[in-house]
Design a protein around this motif. Structure first.
Motif, PDB file in Angstrom:
ATOM      1  N   LYS A 126       0.938  -1.200   0.047  1.00  0.00           N
ATOM      2  CA  LYS A 126      -0.011  -0.203  -0.081  1.00  0.00           C
ATOM      3  C   LYS A 126       0.957   1.376   0.092  1.00  0.00           C
ATOM      4  CE  LYS A 126      -3.744  -2.219   2.745  1.00  0.00           C
ATOM      5  NZ  LYS A 126      -4.442  -1.969   4.094  1.00  0.00           N
ATOM      6  N   PRO A 127       0.718   2.527  -0.731  1.00  0.00           N
ATOM      7  CA  PRO A 127       1.293   3.707  -0.806  1.00  0.00           C
ATOM      8  C   PRO A 127       1.128   4.061   0.658  1.00  0.00           C
ATOM      9  CG  PRO A 127      -0.058   3.269  -2.991  1.00  0.00           C
ATOM     10  CD  PRO A 127      -0.593   2.317  -1.705  1.00  0.00           C
ATOM     11  N   GLU A 128       2.325   4.822   0.852  1.00  0.00           N
ATOM     12  CA  GLU A 128       2.428   5.793   2.033  1.00  0.00           C
ATOM     13  C   GLU A 128       2.029   7.096   1.691  1.00  0.00           C
ATOM     14  OE1 GLU A 128       5.820   4.897   4.542  1.00  0.00           O
ATOM     15  OE2 GLU A 128       6.346   2.928   3.483  1.00  0.00           O
ATOM     16  N   GLU A 129       1.188   7.917   2.405  1.00  0.00           N
ATOM     17  CA  GLU A 129       0.898   9.203   1.963  1.00  0.00           C
ATOM     18  C   GLU A 129       1.370  10.154   3.081  1.00  0.00           C
ATOM     19  OE1 GLU A 129      -3.088   9.970   1.048  1.00  0.00           O
ATOM     20  OE2 GLU A 129      -2.940   8.561  -0.705  1.00  0.00           O
ATOM     21  N   TYR A 130       1.935  11.275   2.441  1.00  0.00           N
ATOM     22  CA  TYR A 130       2.302  12.362   3.416  1.00  0.00           C
ATOM     23  C   TYR A 130       1.583  13.445   2.757  1.00  0.00           C
ATOM     24  CZ  TYR A 130       6.004   9.293   4.901  1.00  0.00           C
ATOM     25  OH  TYR A 130       6.525   8.443   5.409  1.00  0.00           O
ATOM     26  N   THR A 131       0.900  14.522   3.584  1.00  0.00           N
ATOM     27  CA  THR A 131       0.035  15.465   3.054  1.00  0.00           C
ATOM     28  C   THR A 131       0.509  17.136   3.842  1.00  0.00           C
ATOM     29  OG1 THR A 131      -1.620  15.112   4.621  1.00  0.00           O
ATOM     30  CG2 THR A 131      -1.790  14.160   2.467  1.00  0.00           C
ATOM     31  N   ASP A 132       1.757  17.196   3.971  1.00  0.00           N
ATOM     32  CA  ASP A 132       2.238  18.542   4.624  1.00  0.00           C
ATOM     33  C   ASP A 132       2.543  19.496   3.671  1.00  0.00           C
ATOM     34  OD1 ASP A 132       3.207  20.241   6.360  1.00  0.00           O
ATOM     35  OD2 ASP A 132       5.210  19.240   6.700  1.00  0.00           O
ATOM     36  N   GLY A 133       1.479  20.142   3.202  1.00  0.00           N
ATOM     37  CA  GLY A 133       1.462  21.240   2.307  1.00  0.00           C
ATOM     38  C   GLY A 133       1.570  20.799   0.856  1.00  0.00           C
ATOM     39  N   VAL A 136       1.776  13.706  -1.062  1.00  0.00           N
ATOM     40  CA  VAL A 136       3.098  13.161  -1.750  1.00  0.00           C
ATOM     41  C   VAL A 136       2.761  11.295  -1.428  1.00  0.00           C
ATOM     42  CG1 VAL A 136       5.697  12.371  -1.504  1.00  0.00           C
ATOM     43  CG2 VAL A 136       4.640  14.725  -1.571  1.00  0.00           C
ATOM     44  N   GLN A 137       2.911  10.622  -2.429  1.00  0.00           N
ATOM     45  CA  GLN A 137       2.930   9.149  -2.105  1.00  0.00           C
ATOM     46  C   GLN A 137       4.229   8.672  -2.260  1.00  0.00           C
ATOM     47  OE1 GLN A 137       0.007   7.518  -4.695  1.00  0.00           O
ATOM     48  NE2 GLN A 137      -1.950   7.590  -3.388  1.00  0.00           N
ATOM     49  N   ILE A 138       4.790   7.341  -1.349  1.00  0.00           N
ATOM     50  CA  ILE A 138       5.645   6.831  -1.758  1.00  0.00           C
ATOM     51  C   ILE A 138       5.148   5.319  -1.997  1.00  0.00           C
ATOM     52  CG2 ILE A 138       7.688   5.460  -0.533  1.00  0.00           C
ATOM     53  CD1 ILE A 138       7.777   7.741   1.350  1.00  0.00           C
ATOM     54  N   ARG A 139       5.528   5.117  -3.423  1.00  0.00           N
ATOM     55  CA  ARG A 139       4.978   3.835  -3.927  1.00  0.00           C
ATOM     56  C   ARG A 139       5.969   2.808  -4.329  1.00  0.00           C
ATOM     57  NH1 ARG A 139      -0.130   4.686  -5.771  1.00  0.00           N
ATOM     58  NH2 ARG A 139      -0.026   3.084  -7.239  1.00  0.00           N
ATOM     59  N   ARG A 140       5.574   1.807  -4.531  1.00  0.00           N
ATOM     60  CA  ARG A 140       6.942   0.508  -4.581  1.00  0.00           C
ATOM     61  C   ARG A 140       6.686  -0.028  -6.114  1.00  0.00           C
ATOM     62  NH1 ARG A 140       5.110   0.508   0.432  1.00  0.00           N
ATOM     63  NH2 ARG A 140       6.865   0.751   2.019  1.00  0.00           N
ATOM     64  N   ARG A 141       7.662  -0.441  -6.657  1.00  0.00           N
ATOM     65  CA  ARG A 141       7.693  -1.329  -8.062  1.00  0.00           C
ATOM     66  C   ARG A 141       8.661  -2.369  -7.699  1.00  0.00           C
ATOM     67  NH1 ARG A 141       8.325   4.162 -11.175  1.00  0.00           N
ATOM     68  NH2 ARG A 141      10.531   4.745 -10.560  1.00  0.00           N
ATOM     69  N   PHE A 473      13.601  -6.128  -2.634  1.00  0.00           N
ATOM     70  CA  PHE A 473      13.592  -6.433  -3.908  1.00  0.00           C
ATOM     71  C   PHE A 473      12.600  -5.547  -4.563  1.00  0.00           C
ATOM     72  CE2 PHE A 473      14.970 -10.183  -1.320  1.00  0.00           C
ATOM     73  CZ  PHE A 473      15.767 -10.824  -2.319  1.00  0.00           C
ATOM     74  N   ALA A 474      12.524  -4.260  -3.975  1.00  0.00           N
ATOM     75  CA  ALA A 474      11.639  -3.390  -4.635  1.00  0.00           C
ATOM     76  C   ALA A 474      12.353  -1.866  -4.745  1.00  0.00           C
ATOM     77  CB  ALA A 474      10.269  -3.335  -4.132  1.00  0.00           C
ATOM     78  N   ASP A 475      11.863  -1.090  -5.812  1.00  0.00           N
ATOM     79  CA  ASP A 475      12.189   0.389  -5.606  1.00  0.00           C
ATOM     80  C   ASP A 475      11.098   1.221  -5.247  1.00  0.00           C
ATOM     81  OD1 ASP A 475      14.996   0.010  -6.637  1.00  0.00           O
ATOM     82  OD2 ASP A 475      14.393   0.038  -8.627  1.00  0.00           O
ATOM     83  N   SER A 476      11.626   2.146  -4.315  1.00  0.00           N
ATOM     84  CA  SER A 476      10.480   3.098  -3.865  1.00  0.00           C
ATOM     85  C   SER A 476      10.540   4.246  -4.710  1.00  0.00           C
ATOM     86  CB  SER A 476      10.586   3.395  -2.273  1.00  0.00           C
ATOM     87  OG  SER A 476      10.549   2.351  -1.470  1.00  0.00           O
ATOM     88  N   TYR A 477       9.364   4.903  -5.008  1.00  0.00           N
ATOM     89  CA  TYR A 477       9.562   6.284  -5.652  1.00  0.00           C
ATOM     90  C   TYR A 477       8.570   6.997  -5.205  1.00  0.00           C
ATOM     91  CZ  TYR A 477       5.535   4.858  -8.643  1.00  0.00           C
ATOM     92  OH  TYR A 477       4.409   4.207  -9.118  1.00  0.00           O
ATOM     93  N   GLY A 478       8.538   8.348  -5.455  1.00  0.00           N
ATOM     94  CA  GLY A 478       7.685   9.335  -4.993  1.00  0.00           C
ATOM     95  C   GLY A 478       6.564   9.948  -6.272  1.00  0.00           C
ATOM     96  N   PHE A 479       5.465   9.985  -5.700  1.00  0.00           N
ATOM     97  CA  PHE A 479       4.350  10.382  -6.634  1.00  0.00           C
ATOM     98  C   PHE A 479       3.706  11.442  -6.247  1.00  0.00           C
ATOM     99  CE2 PHE A 479      -0.044  10.480  -8.047  1.00  0.00           C
ATOM    100  CZ  PHE A 479       0.202  10.694  -9.420  1.00  0.00           C
ATOM    101  N   ALA A 480       3.809  12.797  -6.715  1.00  0.00           N
ATOM    102  CA  ALA A 480       3.262  14.048  -5.812  1.00  0.00           C
ATOM    103  C   ALA A 480       2.617  14.892  -6.810  1.00  0.00           C
ATOM    104  CB  ALA A 480       4.504  14.753  -5.339  1.00  0.00           C
ATOM    105  N   ASP A 481       1.780  15.786  -6.157  1.00  0.00           N
ATOM    106  CA  ASP A 481       0.847  16.987  -6.827  1.00  0.00           C
ATOM    107  C   ASP A 481       1.996  17.709  -7.513  1.00  0.00           C
ATOM    108  OD1 ASP A 481      -1.410  15.660  -6.083  1.00  0.00           O
ATOM    109  OD2 ASP A 481      -1.371  16.933  -4.271  1.00  0.00           O
TER     110      ASP A 481
END
Length: 481
Positions: A126-133, A136-141, A473-481
């Protein structure tokens, strides 16, 4: 002696097909070296290349597969494996040498890893979400093809703790088991592979150096999970640097146990110490390999541990009365005996104890009785080396500072243990010890198999402690507004 070979004996698995090869070697029983338990395929460079390409092609679809589907497949495979544990124990004992109880635990843990990791996957993904202004989601692939290279000493659990999270994270694997005892691994992986698309699991066997070199220099391989010796690990790091492969390594260990002045040296404690030393005949990276005991308790500990060693029954692990089996192979047998021979020529005292289950067949296997070594110094070879056998040096100390300094005086930093009635003091000392994990009044494995604490210094590379290695065994990446 006549042996019954498993169906995968002398074969390799590439793109869903178990293939026979021309060149093979025998897998022998370390308890009876005249018994051939099966054969191991000596794969060519061409076959290894095919295995990597098979995994590379499988990645295209498997990396995009639904995580619920991955979890379901793994659970179904675990259910089937659970049904063949009992029938597989004897094969594992005959190729590895462990006692029956230890061998069965190893196989059951493989099933536990599959079930636990399959459950963990659903939450971890599950993506981790941060909403400080900003949202941002931290997603995995998935990262890509993973090479899993595992050793002979605890091949089952150390293979499954890498293969399972790699597959669940969306990565096909190329597995390279040790040639000394690949048979049970391949029997289990045959069951697991049937639940996954062709090419998700590939198995190649043969020369560790040749196959390892190929896996470490092929840019199609994106992650290397290796368990084995530190020098081999260093070599892998050098060769993998050309394509910046991610490396995940559990390497050597020279674990210290520190016994403080107030330690309770009752029967239970001595049994725990003995187990920490002699599990798998001492052929465990995280076994106790040196003991530091307060000078006021030195003689008491040596006496009680000697009596415990006197009750150790050494013989063929297939016999139910055996509590310690043989060493796995001739090379390790000669190495440990060489250590004892050299230390015996010094002023050190070597006390060897235990019971030979069958003295008449003793010379037919790689058997050793356990030994306690005293009267040695910190710079002694027996203290500084990773013995990887049923030998334990015991040294005394006068202050906690001295004990911590000696415990940290090693190139390794895998595990450590502190034996005291004062838990607060144990925590304070643990903060000072250079080890990936520290146990209090015990020296064992983590019951929760999702936990993994690689070592420090030359005992390991990469750190993941909560998700059963899925993150590795995964790469994390950020997905943001």
């Amino acid at each position: 002696m006549i042996a019954t070979y498993p169906e995968t004996s002398g074969k390799c698995l590439i793109n869903g097909e178990w293939r026979s090869v021309d060149k093979k070697a025998n897998v022998i029983n370390p308890a009876h070296t005249d018994e051939v338990v099966g054969e191991v395929a000596l794969c060519s460079n061409e076959l290894v290349n095919e295995a990597i390409e098979s995994a590379t092609q499988a990645f295209k679809k498997w990396s995009r597969s639904d995580i619920n589907d991955r979890s379901i497949r793994m659970k179904k495979a675990a259910d089937e494996l659970a049904q063949i544990v009992e029938e597989s124990v004897s094969l594992y004992v005959r190729e590895n040498g462990k006692a029956l109880v230890e061998a069965k635990k190893d196989l059951l843990r493989c099933v536990d890893v599959m079930r636990g990791s399959a459950e963990e996957l659903l939450e971890w993904w599950k993506p981790e979400e941060y909403t400080d202004g900003q949202k941002v989601q931290i997603r995995r692939r998935p990262r890509g093809v993973a090479a899993v290279i595992t050793p002979w000493n605890s091949p089952m659990i150390l293979t499954f703790k890498r293969v399972v999270p790699a597959i669940l994270a969306g990565n096909p694997v190329v597995v390279k088991p040790a040639t000394n005892c690949p048979l049970t691994i391949m029997k289990f992986l045959k069951v697991v592979a049937a639940y996954f698309p062709e090419g998700v699991i590939n198995v190649v066997t043969g020369s560790g150096r040749e196959i390892g070199d190929q896996l470490c220099t092929d840019s199609r391989v994106r992650t290397i999970a290796f368990v084995g010796g530190t020098e081999t690990g260093k070599d892998i790091m050098k060769k993998s640097s050309g394509s910046l492969q991610k490396v995940f390594m559990e390497l050597g260990g020279n674990d210290p146990a520190i016994v403080l002045e107030d330690a309770n040296l009752d029967k239970e404690t001595i049994e725990r110490l003995k187990g920490g030393i002699l599990r798998a005949a001492g052929q465990v990276c995280s076994a106790i390999k040196r003991i530091y005991v307060h000078e006021s308790r030195h003689d008491e500990l040596v006496g009680k541990l000697t009596k415990a060693f006197e009750r150790v029954v050494v013989g063929d692990g297939i016999q139910p009365d055996v509590t310690m089996g043989p060493l796995n192979n001739e090379s390790q047998f000669n190495y440990v005996n060489g250590l004892l021979e050299r230390i015996s020529q010094t002023d050190a005292t070597v006390v060897t104890a235990g019971i030979q289950l069958d003295p008449e067949t003793w010379e037919q296997g790689y058997y050793m009785l356990p030994s306690i070594v005293t009267g040695v110094q910190q710079d002694s070879e027996i203290v500084q080396a990773e013995q990887f056998g049923p030998v334990i040096p015991i040294l005394s100390f006068s202050t906690i500072d001295e004990a911590v300094e000696m415990a940290n005086d090693s190139q390794f930093g895998l595990r450590a243990s502190i034996w005291t009635l004062d838990e607060e003091k144990a925590v304070e000392m643990a903060d000072r010890l250079e080890a990936g994990a520290v146990f209090h009044n015990n020296h064992t494995v983590f019951k929760d198999l999702r936990l993994d604490f690689p070592g420090l210094k030359e005992s390991g590379v990469s750190r993941e402690t909560r998700h059963g290695s899925l993150e590795l065994f995964a790469d994390s990446y950020g997905f943001a507004d």
